[in-house]
Structure formats: structure tokens, C-alpha cells
Design a protein around this motif. Sequence first.
Motif, PDB file in Angstrom:
ATOM      1  N   ARG A  96       0.835  -1.200   0.000  1.00  0.00           N
ATOM      2  CA  ARG A  96       0.000   0.000   0.000  1.00  0.00           C
ATOM      3  C   ARG A  96       0.874   1.255   0.000  1.00  0.00           C
ATOM      4  O   ARG A  96       0.583   2.234  -0.705  1.00  0.00           O
ATOM      5  CB  ARG A  96      -0.928   0.003   1.216  1.00  0.00           C
ATOM      6  CG  ARG A  96      -1.816   1.228   1.286  1.00  0.00           C
ATOM      7  CD  ARG A  96      -2.869   1.084   2.357  1.00  0.00           C
ATOM      8  NE  ARG A  96      -3.802   0.012   2.033  1.00  0.00           N
ATOM      9  CZ  ARG A  96      -4.792   0.137   1.166  1.00  0.00           C
ATOM     10  NH1 ARG A  96      -4.970   1.280   0.517  1.00  0.00           N
ATOM     11  NH2 ARG A  96      -5.598  -0.866   0.917  1.00  0.00           N
ATOM     12  N   GLY A  97       1.971   1.227   0.769  1.00  0.00           N
ATOM     13  CA  GLY A  97       2.880   2.369   0.791  1.00  0.00           C
ATOM     14  C   GLY A  97       3.521   2.622  -0.558  1.00  0.00           C
ATOM     15  O   GLY A  97       3.652   3.770  -0.994  1.00  0.00           O
ATOM     16  N   ASP A 156       0.870   4.162  -2.809  1.00  0.00           N
ATOM     17  CA  ASP A 156       0.588   5.550  -2.428  1.00  0.00           C
ATOM     18  C   ASP A 156       1.725   6.490  -2.810  1.00  0.00           C
ATOM     19  O   ASP A 156       1.522   7.712  -2.877  1.00  0.00           O
ATOM     20  CB  ASP A 156       0.322   5.644  -0.922  1.00  0.00           C
ATOM     21  CG  ASP A 156      -1.019   5.043  -0.526  1.00  0.00           C
ATOM     22  OD1 ASP A 156      -1.863   4.856  -1.425  1.00  0.00           O
ATOM     23  OD2 ASP A 156      -1.217   4.763   0.667  1.00  0.00           O
ATOM     24  N   SER A 157       2.911   5.925  -3.048  1.00  0.00           N
ATOM     25  CA  SER A 157       4.070   6.751  -3.413  1.00  0.00           C
ATOM     26  C   SER A 157       4.084   7.134  -4.890  1.00  0.00           C
ATOM     27  O   SER A 157       4.901   7.954  -5.305  1.00  0.00           O
ATOM     28  CB  SER A 157       5.373   6.001  -3.080  1.00  0.00           C
ATOM     29  OG  SER A 157       5.443   5.690  -1.710  1.00  0.00           O
ATOM     30  N   ARG A 210       0.006  10.859  -8.725  1.00  0.00           N
ATOM     31  CA  ARG A 210      -1.291  10.685  -9.384  1.00  0.00           C
ATOM     32  C   ARG A 210      -1.887  12.030  -9.730  1.00  0.00           C
ATOM     33  O   ARG A 210      -1.797  12.992  -8.954  1.00  0.00           O
ATOM     34  CB  ARG A 210      -2.249   9.912  -8.468  1.00  0.00           C
ATOM     35  CG  ARG A 210      -1.898   8.450  -8.332  1.00  0.00           C
ATOM     36  CD  ARG A 210      -2.686   7.751  -7.248  1.00  0.00           C
ATOM     37  NE  ARG A 210      -4.114   8.046  -7.278  1.00  0.00           N
ATOM     38  CZ  ARG A 210      -5.011   7.443  -6.481  1.00  0.00           C
ATOM     39  NH1 ARG A 210      -4.593   6.527  -5.621  1.00  0.00           N
ATOM     40  NH2 ARG A 210      -6.287   7.772  -6.553  1.00  0.00           N
ATOM     41  N   ARG A 230      -4.292  13.743  -7.359  1.00  0.00           N
ATOM     42  CA  ARG A 230      -3.752  14.271  -6.100  1.00  0.00           C
ATOM     43  C   ARG A 230      -2.881  15.499  -6.350  1.00  0.00           C
ATOM     44  O   ARG A 230      -1.969  15.795  -5.598  1.00  0.00           O
ATOM     45  CB  ARG A 230      -2.920  13.196  -5.391  1.00  0.00           C
ATOM     46  CG  ARG A 230      -3.739  12.001  -4.911  1.00  0.00           C
ATOM     47  CD  ARG A 230      -2.860  10.966  -4.261  1.00  0.00           C
ATOM     48  NE  ARG A 230      -3.635   9.809  -3.822  1.00  0.00           N
ATOM     49  CZ  ARG A 230      -3.099   8.702  -3.328  1.00  0.00           C
ATOM     50  NH1 ARG A 230      -1.783   8.600  -3.218  1.00  0.00           N
ATOM     51  NH2 ARG A 230      -3.865   7.691  -2.945  1.00  0.00           N
ATOM     52  N   TYR A 239       3.413  11.187  -1.029  1.00  0.00           N
ATOM     53  CA  TYR A 239       3.570  10.267   0.100  1.00  0.00           C
ATOM     54  C   TYR A 239       4.895   9.516  -0.001  1.00  0.00           C
ATOM     55  O   TYR A 239       5.350   9.154  -1.087  1.00  0.00           O
ATOM     56  CB  TYR A 239       2.412   9.268   0.126  1.00  0.00           C
ATOM     57  CG  TYR A 239       2.547   8.225   1.206  1.00  0.00           C
ATOM     58  CD1 TYR A 239       2.177   8.506   2.519  1.00  0.00           C
ATOM     59  CD2 TYR A 239       3.084   6.965   0.928  1.00  0.00           C
ATOM     60  CE1 TYR A 239       2.316   7.553   3.517  1.00  0.00           C
ATOM     61  CE2 TYR A 239       3.221   6.008   1.925  1.00  0.00           C
ATOM     62  CZ  TYR A 239       2.830   6.312   3.214  1.00  0.00           C
ATOM     63  OH  TYR A 239       2.980   5.367   4.212  1.00  0.00           O
ATOM     64  N   ASP A 284      -9.089  -1.344   3.956  1.00  0.00           N
ATOM     65  CA  ASP A 284      -8.769   0.084   3.895  1.00  0.00           C
ATOM     66  C   ASP A 284      -9.366   0.751   2.666  1.00  0.00           C
ATOM     67  O   ASP A 284      -9.505   1.975   2.625  1.00  0.00           O
ATOM     68  CB  ASP A 284      -7.252   0.326   3.914  1.00  0.00           C
ATOM     69  CG  ASP A 284      -6.703   0.215   5.326  1.00  0.00           C
ATOM     70  OD1 ASP A 284      -7.512   0.155   6.272  1.00  0.00           O
ATOM     71  OD2 ASP A 284      -5.472   0.183   5.486  1.00  0.00           O
ATOM     72  N   ASP A 285      -9.644  -0.045   1.619  1.00  0.00           N
ATOM     73  CA  ASP A 285     -10.237   0.524   0.413  1.00  0.00           C
ATOM     74  C   ASP A 285     -11.747   0.635   0.548  1.00  0.00           C
ATOM     75  O   ASP A 285     -12.400   1.202  -0.273  1.00  0.00           O
ATOM     76  CB  ASP A 285      -9.891  -0.328  -0.812  1.00  0.00           C
ATOM     77  CG  ASP A 285      -8.453  -0.110  -1.234  1.00  0.00           C
ATOM     78  OD1 ASP A 285      -8.092   1.037  -1.471  1.00  0.00           O
ATOM     79  OD2 ASP A 285      -7.700  -1.081  -1.305  1.00  0.00           O
TER      80      ASP A 285
END
Length: 331
Positions: free
Chosen positions: A257-258, A261-262, A265, A268, A274, A330-331
Amino acid sequence: MADRETTLLDVRDLHVEFRTRDGVAKAVNGVSYRVAAGETLAVLGESGSGKSVTAQAVMGILDSPPGRITGGEVLFRGKDLLAMGAETRRRLRGAKLAMIFQDALSSLNPVMTVGAQLAEMFEVHQSMARKDARARAVRLMERVRIPAAKQRVNDYPHQFSGGMRQRIMIAMALALEPELIIADEPTTALDVTVQAQVMDLLAELQREYNMGLILITHDLGVVADVADKIAVMYAGRIVETSPVHELYRAPAHPYTRGLLDSIPRLDRKGRELYAIKGLPPSLTAVPSGCPFHPRCPRAQDVCRTDRPPLHTVGPGRTSACHFWEETLRDD
């Protein structure tokens, strides 16, 4: 051609260590994965996670010493490569197994033309006459879309751009039509447009030859459109395996997930990018319990003491996380 479901490579519980002045570094610690004909496995993780060392052990090019395989099996079409003699493995390299290295300039001989280096593959492995070998070299260069191949066959590596050099490396790997290719960070140091061209070329050639392909990378963005399944590595272990689209939709490990998220996008825009906190552990002093727990936002006491097994979390999916169900939710 081999059937798609035919297992080409079956790595079982592989262990590799390096003896250093600081102690024994367990670079690969129980890695297992399979690759079938026509299938692409992406092996992901930060530098030092054990991705390239695993590939070197499979290819039989691990520097020994200081590297040493201490356990496991590497089965190619059911035969253990680790049990073979050096000469038998040497004959397999190129003919059945091939590797594309990340730094094309240092992998190519700077004092030989690219045509001579390609032709040498046919002269050595197939006892082909020099003229015929050179003609094959030109055809290979054309196949990987190097413009004016008949003229450029006489050029030296430094006369090519980074993207063209990587195409030459792909041509060398394809020369003897191997059944399995390992591509180690094949798009490193290339701009985004050239990266996409190289990845599209690899995917096209894989389909044409029905090869198995292991794609080693730290960049999840590179593999989204070409991989069938993904194995995520951390500190010498596989922490998650999944079909590619399932992993992008809902990762089952906090490290994965990390990594996702890195990725920058468009939706964002304006937000801070991140980054996973901290650094990967030293392989001579891997933390107890889950190796990721010092960096994990979900870590609890059990993570610091008990190493999580690879849980089956869905069809073709595993996760080495005590709290994989919460991570999926988490999604």
C-alpha cells in the motif's frame, strides 16, 4: 510452443547470504515463486530487498564468494539448476535462460561493435559462419526496431542512445530464442516515453515467442500494463503475491500500500507526495517479527515478536501480514 500453464521456473524456499565484515547478510530468505510459459511475473521492492540477488542465483551468476546459496531449489522444467555442474548451466544460459541487465552501457563490450557482439552469440552457441551470423545480427536489430540496422551494425555501444542500447540488450537476450528472460530494471535511467517503448517492445516479443518473463523493478507504474502477477519483496522475503489488477485494486500488505501511495497521481495534484517513513533494514540486522514493523503504520505488539507467515488471502493471493484483512478493508 509450450502451453501457457506449463511451469518453466519454480523457485522453492531459496536462501542466499553474504558474509561481510559486519556479519552475515541474509539477502534472500525463503523466496518461492513460479513462472509459466507466456507469463510475466513482476518482482517489486526497494533497493536491497533481494530482487536482483534472487535473479543472479537463478541464472547462476552470483559472485561466490562472498555470495552463497544456503538452501532451496531452482527448478527449470523440473530440473534443479542448483544441482547442475557449471558447464551444464553455462550451456543453458542464453539458449534457455537469458537476462537483460539494467546498465546496458557497462554490460556491452565498449571495444566491439554491437554487430560483432550479437553475431558472437550465433558463432559460439550455434557454430554459425561469420557472414551468416552477421546477417542474423542485422535481422535481430531490425526486430527490436533499431533504425538503419544494416548501417548501425558497425557502430559501437557509445554511439547509441540509452534507449537504443537497451534494445540491443533485448536483442542479445532474444538471440537464441530462450524460454525464459529475466529483465533486471530494464528501464532504469530512461525517460518516461522511452520506458514505455521498451516495455511495449518486451511485451510484444514475449507474446510472439511465448516466453516466460521475470521483470524486476522498484517502480509499480512500469508493470501495470505488462505483468500478469506481482511478487513484492522486502528485506529478502516475499511479503505479498497477487494477480496484477487485484493488487492495484486492493493491496493486502501495508508495504505494498505504501508503494502504491508513493506513485504520483493526477487526482492528487497539489498534495504532498507520500513516502514510506524510515529506511529498509540492514540485512545483517533484520528486525524481529515482521521486518516491516518499524516502518508500518499498522504495527502492533505481535508484529514486533512474531514473523507473519504468507497467508492465503484470495485466489492466487498471499500476504505476510498479521492484519491483512484490515489492510484489504482500507479501500
